[in-house]
Design a protein around this motif. Sequence first.
Motif, mmCIF file in Angstrom:
data_model
loop_
_atom_site.group_PDB
_atom_site.id
_atom_site.type_symbol
_atom_site.label_atom_id
_atom_site.label_comp_id
_atom_site.label_asym_id
_atom_site.label_seq_id
_atom_site.Cartn_x
_atom_site.Cartn_y
_atom_site.Cartn_z
ATOM 1 N N THR A 133 -24.890 34.273 52.781
ATOM 2 C CA THR A 133 -24.538 35.304 51.754
ATOM 3 C C THR A 133 -23.481 34.995 50.656
ATOM 4 N N GLY A 134 -23.000 34.149 50.844
ATOM 5 C CA GLY A 134 -21.969 33.301 50.014
ATOM 6 C C GLY A 134 -20.714 32.752 50.467
ATOM 7 N N GLY A 135 -19.858 32.603 50.023
ATOM 8 C CA GLY A 135 -18.657 31.725 50.340
ATOM 9 C C GLY A 135 -17.662 32.705 51.266
ATOM 10 N N LEU A 136 -16.615 32.255 51.731
ATOM 11 C CA LEU A 136 -15.425 32.768 52.473
ATOM 12 C C LEU A 136 -14.683 33.633 51.626
ATOM 13 N N ASP A 137 -14.692 33.437 50.496
ATOM 14 C CA ASP A 137 -13.824 33.965 49.475
ATOM 15 C C ASP A 137 -14.741 34.899 48.576
ATOM 16 N N TYR B 132 -0.294 32.814 49.325
ATOM 17 C CA TYR B 132 -1.353 32.597 49.844
ATOM 18 C C TYR B 132 -2.401 31.565 49.034
ATOM 19 N N GLN B 133 -2.442 32.284 47.902
ATOM 20 C CA GLN B 133 -3.314 31.569 46.889
ATOM 21 C C GLN B 133 -2.803 30.219 46.504
ATOM 22 N N LEU B 134 -1.585 29.781 46.455
ATOM 23 C CA LEU B 134 -1.265 28.361 46.332
ATOM 24 C C LEU B 134 -1.327 27.918 47.524
ATOM 25 N N ARG B 135 -1.484 28.075 48.972
ATOM 26 C CA ARG B 135 -1.790 27.631 49.916
ATOM 27 C C ARG B 135 -3.253 27.199 49.721
ATOM 28 N N ASP B 136 -4.030 27.926 49.297
ATOM 29 C CA ASP B 136 -5.665 27.585 49.192
ATOM 30 C C ASP B 136 -5.645 26.473 48.244
ATOM 31 N N ILE B 137 -4.827 26.529 46.955
ATOM 32 C CA ILE B 137 -4.824 25.511 45.884
ATOM 33 C C ILE B 137 -4.480 24.027 46.618
ATOM 34 N N GLY B 138 -3.735 24.352 47.533
ATOM 35 C CA GLY B 138 -3.354 22.961 48.336
ATOM 36 C C GLY B 138 -2.215 22.229 48.115
ATOM 37 N N VAL B 139 -1.107 23.439 47.889
ATOM 38 C CA VAL B 139 0.451 22.840 47.647
ATOM 39 C C VAL B 139 1.035 22.226 48.932
ATOM 40 N N ASP B 140 1.862 21.453 48.909
ATOM 41 C CA ASP B 140 2.607 20.812 49.887
ATOM 42 C C ASP B 140 3.964 21.678 50.452
ATOM 43 N N ALA B 141 4.260 22.492 49.537
ATOM 44 C CA ALA B 141 5.572 23.318 49.722
ATOM 45 C C ALA B 141 5.469 24.623 48.560
ATOM 46 N N ILE B 142 6.133 25.619 49.074
ATOM 47 C CA ILE B 142 6.282 26.871 48.197
ATOM 48 C C ILE B 142 7.663 26.970 48.137
ATOM 49 N N ALA C 261 -24.261 35.640 57.735
ATOM 50 C CA ALA C 261 -22.703 35.292 57.178
ATOM 51 C C ALA C 261 -22.231 34.733 55.771
ATOM 52 N N ASN C 262 -21.358 35.172 55.399
ATOM 53 C CA ASN C 262 -20.697 34.504 54.085
ATOM 54 C C ASN C 262 -20.059 33.333 54.227
ATOM 55 N N LEU C 263 -20.913 32.224 54.788
ATOM 56 C CA LEU C 263 -20.597 30.823 55.251
ATOM 57 C C LEU C 263 -20.991 29.830 54.365
ATOM 58 N N ASP C 264 -21.173 30.144 53.035
ATOM 59 C CA ASP C 264 -21.495 28.898 52.156
ATOM 60 C C ASP C 264 -20.505 27.744 52.149
ATOM 61 N N GLU C 265 -20.735 26.729 52.623
ATOM 62 C CA GLU C 265 -19.721 25.631 52.694
ATOM 63 C C GLU C 265 -19.540 24.932 51.237
ATOM 64 N N ASN C 266 -20.250 25.421 50.383
ATOM 65 C CA ASN C 266 -20.259 24.641 48.950
ATOM 66 C C ASN C 266 -19.571 25.491 48.013
ATOM 67 N N ARG C 267 -19.011 26.624 48.263
ATOM 68 C CA ARG C 267 -18.124 27.549 47.456
ATOM 69 C C ARG C 267 -16.839 27.878 47.567
ATOM 70 N N GLY C 268 -16.124 27.851 46.617
ATOM 71 C CA GLY C 268 -14.586 27.863 46.806
ATOM 72 C C GLY C 268 -13.732 26.687 46.941
ATOM 73 N N LEU C 269 -12.459 26.796 46.889
ATOM 74 C CA LEU C 269 -11.629 25.782 46.856
ATOM 75 C C LEU C 269 -11.734 25.189 48.164
#
Length: 353
Positions: free
Chosen positions: A257-261, A15-25, A229-237
């Motif tokens: 209150t922060g980002g989604l992560d 899942y973390q690789l998905r968040d980083i943006g890999v094309d495949a695992i 809500a933790n919906l800061d659009e400027n936080r996270g990958l």
Amino acid sequence: MIIHPRPSPIAAAMYQLRDIGVDAIIIHGPSGCCFRTARLLELDGVRVFTSNIDENAIVFGASENLKKVLNYAVEYLKNKLNKEKPLIGIVGTCVSMIIGENLEEFANYEKATVIPVEVHSGFGDNTVGAIKAMESALKLGIIDEEEFKRQKYLLKKATEIEKSRGMAKREYIKPTYEDDTEEVINLLKSMKNKDAKIVCILNAKKETAYLFVHPLIVLNKYFNCINIANLDENRGLKKIRNDAKNILKRFRPDYITGGLDEYPISGEKVVEILNSLDDIDLIVVSGVPHALPIENLKKDIIKIAISDGPRTYYPIKELYDYAIVEFDAHAKVLGKRDIVKSRFGEILEHELR
């Protein structure tokens, strides 16, 4: 010692690789390893391959299997998705660890950028797998030191929350599908007649927010709500930020209150906001409600929690007056980029209109 099933470090790495943006695992293991995670991630656009380690490879080594599938994956991504130099994660398994496979040797592969993640289920906490993925991404320069430290801190806090307040706090927690839905509906109906003031709180983990925000959107149709809500659009990958942006098109919080992560650390800020508000009749916390130090509320307010997973019911019930369980929330949101209707949200819509 936790003796009920827990999330796997292998799955967390994926899942973390998905968040980083890999094309495949590529899962370097038997074809059945992490089958459910692999299938779910494909709903999110990540192609998942396996090196298909069998008995022969266990005895004689599996590096050739991995080379073959890596070459295949590169050609597939080039021909099907026009990816000239794709980003590919290679994730270890218990089998690859036992037979001594070295994934680092593939880090210099010329036809793709490869993120090797040496991980197996025996590592313990699932977040260890995610941290391992971030360590490899840092070595390759895919993320910077600041983001790595931030991610590592959040992942460790997530584990801390689960061990102290969630489903890893006891040796065994029996899964239960009980909830207080009928009681909660009757309570909300009585509140509606009194024109009650409700605080809706989204404290959700990453993409699960697409579902956990839904009952809060419904409540806003029928009540005078204050939204946190933790919906800061400027936080996270990048994916995390984009998910927040998508939800903000449909749900506008009064307080962020922060980002989604950042769900493991945003709870204290939520309680601080709640203690500053007057004349609140009820609060509804959706997502990861046990991450809030709700016991620090200075006021006696009715508290409803909405969360995922049949093993979270009892830990949440210890903290809240009512606990609502959504089933398979994570599976329902993968691949989605807009609000997903929740079971409880649909019940609310039907009963309150």
